[in-house]
Design a protein around this motif. Sequence first.
Motif, PDB file in Angstrom:
ATOM      1  N   GLY A  81       0.808  -1.121   0.102  1.00  0.00           N
ATOM      2  CA  GLY A  81       0.038   0.082   0.049  1.00  0.00           C
ATOM      3  C   GLY A  81       0.722   1.326   0.019  1.00  0.00           C
ATOM      4  N   ILE A  82       0.494   2.400  -0.789  1.00  0.00           N
ATOM      5  CA  ILE A  82       1.096   3.430  -0.823  1.00  0.00           C
ATOM      6  C   ILE A  82       0.088   4.550  -0.780  1.00  0.00           C
ATOM      7  CG2 ILE A  82       2.539   5.253  -2.383  1.00  0.00           C
ATOM      8  CD1 ILE A  82       3.709   2.852  -3.807  1.00  0.00           C
ATOM      9  N   VAL A  83       0.387   5.690   0.045  1.00  0.00           N
ATOM     10  CA  VAL A  83      -0.334   6.654   0.322  1.00  0.00           C
ATOM     11  C   VAL A  83      -0.474   7.625  -0.626  1.00  0.00           C
ATOM     12  CG1 VAL A  83       1.161   8.069   2.016  1.00  0.00           C
ATOM     13  CG2 VAL A  83      -1.084   8.131   2.370  1.00  0.00           C
ATOM     14  N   LEU A  84      -1.534   8.108  -0.761  1.00  0.00           N
ATOM     15  CA  LEU A  84      -1.832   9.222  -1.772  1.00  0.00           C
ATOM     16  C   LEU A  84      -2.183  10.360  -0.772  1.00  0.00           C
ATOM     17  CD1 LEU A  84      -3.820   7.577  -4.565  1.00  0.00           C
ATOM     18  CD2 LEU A  84      -1.355   8.016  -4.559  1.00  0.00           C
ATOM     19  N   PRO A  85      -1.467  11.070  -0.008  1.00  0.00           N
ATOM     20  CA  PRO A  85      -1.810  12.112   0.874  1.00  0.00           C
ATOM     21  C   PRO A  85      -2.817  13.077   0.579  1.00  0.00           C
ATOM     22  CG  PRO A  85       0.427  12.628   0.020  1.00  0.00           C
ATOM     23  CD  PRO A  85      -0.080  11.246  -0.546  1.00  0.00           C
ATOM     24  N   LYS A  86      -2.789  13.523  -0.706  1.00  0.00           N
ATOM     25  CA  LYS A  86      -3.807  14.675  -1.367  1.00  0.00           C
ATOM     26  C   LYS A  86      -5.339  14.083  -1.187  1.00  0.00           C
ATOM     27  CE  LYS A  86      -0.495  17.627  -3.895  1.00  0.00           C
ATOM     28  NZ  LYS A  86      -0.371  18.461  -5.099  1.00  0.00           N
ATOM     29  N   ILE A  87      -5.419  12.861  -1.223  1.00  0.00           N
ATOM     30  CA  ILE A  87      -6.673  12.138  -1.199  1.00  0.00           C
ATOM     31  C   ILE A  87      -7.043  11.911   0.172  1.00  0.00           C
ATOM     32  CG2 ILE A  87      -8.112  10.534  -2.327  1.00  0.00           C
ATOM     33  CD1 ILE A  87      -6.378  10.236  -4.675  1.00  0.00           C
ATOM     34  N   TYR A  88      -6.271  11.131   0.733  1.00  0.00           N
ATOM     35  CA  TYR A  88      -6.478  10.700   2.090  1.00  0.00           C
ATOM     36  C   TYR A  88      -5.063  10.426   2.843  1.00  0.00           C
ATOM     37  CZ  TYR A  88      -9.510   8.561   5.715  1.00  0.00           C
ATOM     38  OH  TYR A  88      -9.915   8.095   7.069  1.00  0.00           O
ATOM     39  N   PRO A  89      -5.168  10.708   4.253  1.00  0.00           N
ATOM     40  CA  PRO A  89      -3.865  10.527   4.793  1.00  0.00           C
ATOM     41  C   PRO A  89      -3.400   9.118   5.214  1.00  0.00           C
ATOM     42  CG  PRO A  89      -5.583  11.215   6.503  1.00  0.00           C
ATOM     43  CD  PRO A  89      -6.307  11.254   5.079  1.00  0.00           C
ATOM     44  N   ALA A  90      -4.070   8.335   4.696  1.00  0.00           N
ATOM     45  CA  ALA A  90      -3.721   6.760   4.993  1.00  0.00           C
ATOM     46  C   ALA A  90      -3.909   5.762   3.823  1.00  0.00           C
ATOM     47  CB  ALA A  90      -4.213   6.328   6.130  1.00  0.00           C
TER      48      ALA A  90
END
Length: 252
Positions: A81-90
């Motif tokens: 899993g790789i975070v997409l911080p601009k979409i959700y913080p986890a």
Amino acid sequence: MRIFVATFFSLALTVLHFDGMADEPPKTLMTIPGKLLLSESFDKPITFATSTTRQPHPGIWSEGWRVMNGKWTQVDGGIRGIVLPKIYPAATLHLPLSYQDVVIQVDVRLDDIPLDEPPEHNSNSAKIVLREAKAAHIASAQLGKSGFSAAKDKTQSRELNGKMIDDKELAFGKHSLAVKQGQWYTITMEVIGEQMVSTIDGQNPIVGSHPIVGIPKGILSFGTSRSASYRNLRVYEALPNPEWEKNQASLK
């Protein structure tokens, strides 16, 4: 309510990374592994759920791993899993699974992967979360850069057995460890009734008790605040261990 935290303890437990030993049940403290409920190594293509609606979060579905946040791909014999911080913080991944008293074991790895859009914080973690069928958190175990921890999570307040239970998180304990990114570790979670025991590589047990831990579970989740991988997941029914009283006394 009583909470037991082991500051340091190591029984003669065998550390399993399932290299060719996928059928061997984990070594445990509080329980005895019974019927195998789930076996997923993530080394072959898995079924992903098609629904991604967040209403209600993460919604109700019947089968398949559901990606709610981040990007999840199968690499290196596991799932990352790789975070997409601009979409959700986890980054979170969910599987519908009805379970109660269980032994859960899974290998986890913190990945040091350059991100195009790194989160503002520099922390990284791999988390295993027990959830209700409608997704409310119950409890979790977490491996981070600074160590291993377990907790009753922030959840929905409700009345249980005539007593009002608040929604606050309750830490069961934490062990400071020198966790290396890129290295696999094995997390084992044992749940029976209201008690939960969590270990990392068969050591550093954390024991906690809370009424919320004893409610029916309906979802098993993975999560990471940056990037983490999982492999060799096994879920067993848990039976009482007659040696638990002796084992528990050794933790004090």
